[in-house]
Design an enzyme around this catalytic site. Structure first.
Site, PDB file in Angstrom:
ATOM      1  N   SER A  30       3.068   1.146   1.288  1.00 38.41           N
ATOM      2  CA  SER A  30       3.799   0.724   0.082  1.00 38.41           C
ATOM      3  C   SER A  30       2.868   0.040  -0.905  1.00 38.41           C
ATOM      4  CB  SER A  30       4.889  -0.290   0.435  1.00 38.41           C
ATOM      5  OG  SER A  30       5.852   0.294   1.234  1.00 38.41           O
ATOM      6  N   HIS A  67       7.963   6.352  -2.233  1.00 36.97           N
ATOM      7  CA  HIS A  67       7.014   7.125  -1.439  1.00 36.97           C
ATOM      8  C   HIS A  67       7.009   8.575  -1.922  1.00 36.97           C
ATOM      9  CE1 HIS A  67       6.336   4.118   1.775  1.00 36.97           C
ATOM     10  NE2 HIS A  67       7.560   3.749   1.489  1.00 36.97           N
ATOM     11  N   HIS A  84       8.957   7.785   8.099  1.00 32.13           N
ATOM     12  CA  HIS A  84       9.346   6.605   8.885  1.00 32.13           C
ATOM     13  C   HIS A  84      10.418   6.952   9.912  1.00 32.13           C
ATOM     14  CE1 HIS A  84       7.626   4.822   5.189  1.00 32.13           C
ATOM     15  NE2 HIS A  84       7.244   3.850   5.990  1.00 32.13           N
ATOM     16  N   TYR A  97      12.838   5.114  10.772  1.00 28.76           N
ATOM     17  CA  TYR A  97      14.174   4.685  10.334  1.00 28.76           C
ATOM     18  C   TYR A  97      14.875   5.705   9.442  1.00 28.76           C
ATOM     19  CZ  TYR A  97      11.669   3.145   6.093  1.00 28.76           C
ATOM     20  OH  TYR A  97      10.875   3.094   4.978  1.00 28.76           O
ATOM     21  N   GLU A  98      14.128   6.710   8.997  1.00 28.57           N
ATOM     22  CA  GLU A  98      14.768   7.743   8.179  1.00 28.57           C
ATOM     23  C   GLU A  98      15.637   8.666   9.033  1.00 28.57           C
ATOM     24  OE1 GLU A  98      12.115   9.391   4.911  1.00 28.57           O
ATOM     25  OE2 GLU A  98      10.693   8.221   6.093  1.00 28.57           O
ATOM     26  N   ALA A 128       2.296  -2.051   4.208  1.00 27.69           N
ATOM     27  CA  ALA A 128       2.744  -3.389   3.798  1.00 27.69           C
ATOM     28  C   ALA A 128       3.475  -3.961   4.995  1.00 27.69           C
ATOM     29  CB  ALA A 128       3.670  -3.286   2.599  1.00 27.69           C
ATOM     30  N   MET A 167       7.222  -1.371   9.847  1.00 29.23           N
ATOM     31  CA  MET A 167       8.089  -0.282  10.313  1.00 29.23           C
ATOM     32  C   MET A 167       7.329   1.037  10.428  1.00 29.23           C
ATOM     33  SD  MET A 167      11.280  -1.248   7.844  1.00 29.23           S
ATOM     34  CE  MET A 167      11.735  -2.971   7.556  1.00 29.23           C
ATOM     35  N   SER A 168       6.026   0.945  10.634  1.00 30.60           N
ATOM     36  CA  SER A 168       5.224   2.180  10.707  1.00 30.60           C
ATOM     37  C   SER A 168       3.985   1.935  11.556  1.00 30.60           C
ATOM     38  CB  SER A 168       4.798   2.591   9.287  1.00 30.60           C
ATOM     39  OG  SER A 168       3.914   1.612   8.740  1.00 30.60           O
ATOM     40  N   ASN A 183       4.777 -10.273   2.348  1.00 27.04           N
ATOM     41  CA  ASN A 183       5.721 -11.405   2.371  1.00 27.04           C
ATOM     42  C   ASN A 183       5.566 -12.131   3.692  1.00 27.04           C
ATOM     43  OD1 ASN A 183       7.096  -8.719   3.295  1.00 27.04           O
ATOM     44  ND2 ASN A 183       8.132 -10.359   4.411  1.00 27.04           N
ATOM     45  N   HIS A 241      13.389  -5.081  -0.591  1.00 26.98           N
ATOM     46  CA  HIS A 241      12.371  -4.026  -0.634  1.00 26.98           C
ATOM     47  C   HIS A 241      11.595  -4.102  -1.947  1.00 26.98           C
ATOM     48  CE1 HIS A 241      10.421  -0.222   0.084  1.00 26.98           C
ATOM     49  NE2 HIS A 241      10.986   0.339  -0.971  1.00 26.98           N
TER      50      HIS A 241
HETATM   51  N1  HPA Z   1       9.423  -7.007   8.084  1.00 24.77           N
HETATM   52  C1  HPA Z   1       9.245  -5.736   8.469  1.00 24.77           C
HETATM   53  N2  HPA Z   1       8.589  -4.842   7.748  1.00 24.77           N
HETATM   54  C2  HPA Z   1       8.067  -5.231   6.590  1.00 24.77           C
HETATM   55  C3  HPA Z   1       8.210  -6.554   6.137  1.00 24.77           C
HETATM   56  C4  HPA Z   1       8.916  -7.485   6.920  1.00 24.77           C
HETATM   57  O1  HPA Z   1       9.091  -8.674   6.580  1.00 24.77           O
HETATM   58  N3  HPA Z   1       7.560  -6.612   4.936  1.00 24.77           N
HETATM   59  C5  HPA Z   1       7.046  -5.383   4.709  1.00 24.77           C
HETATM   60  N4  HPA Z   1       7.345  -4.544   5.704  1.00 24.77           N
END
Ligand code: HPA
Length: 277
Positions: free
Chosen positions: A31, A62, A84, A86-87, A114, A212-213, A236, A248
């Site tokens: 990201s 993406h 991903h 989760y998709e 990210a 998540m990847s 973050n 997001h």
């Molecule tokens: N948690 C999970 N995945 C993420 C986060 C998070 O805080 N930030 C960016 N991807």
């Protein structure tokens, strides 16, 4: 034939019909880095939708395509948009592009993402070189009949992230005066962000960042004997660590904000890896 290998073979045939290019390094853009591929010396582009049977990403922000070209003199393939879990895809589909890039000829896999910071010493905007991962919250992409053509049934995972590549990233960052954290990446399924206690769990397990990847991709690449390295942009601090709630958009905004520096680090690292290959 194994249906997963069959699909991979069909994708590879489809690639070969359209593209004549042999990359040395495969780069996966996380990201905020999407437009990095536009800045390289592009020789060809292949939309995922042009590859027969290829899973197509749905998440906003993406793009879905392979970009082929050169960074300095190093031939690279760039995944602009990853798949991903989760998709809703099978984990074997999530890692199909990684396997495909190995078949294209890539020896090195450079993963970026990210991620949320779990380590209290981290702050948003930090870069973290991944030194190891925890992948057990998503299914292993190696479950099912082993594809002997790709690798061993029971592959060793002692050094998923290549020590020499870690040295190169470390020295590149140092020469560029870019501060670099080093830590453990833990992959969760998403798409929801974590609760504060899930974050606490990740910390107790030894994670420094969650996302998540990435980890499942590294498992598949390690299975095939690729040399792997990875850098997370800490977009973050995770839930419960600050007063802020997560969106997001905010995650993307931070990742984009530090992306100019991230791009310099990636470019210089790839040039240095190229000298070493
Ligand atoms: N948690 C999970 N995945 C993420 C986060 C998070 O805080 N930030 C960016 N991807």
């Amino acid at each position: 034939m194994n249906p997963v290998y069959d699909k991979l073979s069909r994708c590879y045939e489809s690639f070969k019909e359209k593209i004549n290019f042999k990359p040395k390094i495969a780069l996966v853009l996380g990201s905020g880095l999407g437009d990095y591929a536009d800045s390289i010396q592009i020789t060809a582009v292949l939309d995922y939708s042009e590859i027969e049977g290829f899973p197509v990403s749905t998440v906003t922000g993406h793009k879905g395509r392979f970009v082929f070209g050169y960074i300095d003199r190093v031939p690279v393939v760039i995944m602009q948009g990853r798949i991903h879990y989760y998709e809703g895809y099978q984990i074997s589909e999530v890692v199909l592009p990684i396997r495909l890039m190995k078949l294209m000829g890539a020896e090195v896999l450079f993963l970026t993402n990210a991620a949320g910071g779990v380590n209290y010493f981290y702050k948003s905007g930090d870069f973290m070189m991944i030194t190891d991962h925890i992948s057990n919250f998503v299914p292993s992409p190696l479950i099912g009949e082993n594809m002997e053509e790709l690798g061993l049934r029971f592959p060793d995972m002692s050094h998923v992230y290549d020590l020499r590549l870690q040295d190169i990233i470390r020295s590149t960052a140092e020469n560029l005066n870019i501060p670099l954290q080093e830590g453990i990446y833990l992959q969760l399924t998403g798409p929801n962000y974590e609760t504060p206690h899930e974050v606490k769990m990740c910390r107790i397990l030894g994670a420094d960042a969650v996302g998540m990847s990435t980890a499942c991709e590294a498992v598949a690449a390690n299975h095939m004997g690729m040399k792997i390295c990875g850098i997370s942009c800490i977009s973050n601090l995770c839930a419960g660590m600050t007063e802020q709630t997560l969106t997001h958009e905010e995650v993307q905004a931070t990742a984009e904000c530090v992306s100019p520096l991230f791009k310099v680090l990636i470019t210089e690292t790839i040039i240095n890896i190229g000298k070493d290959l």
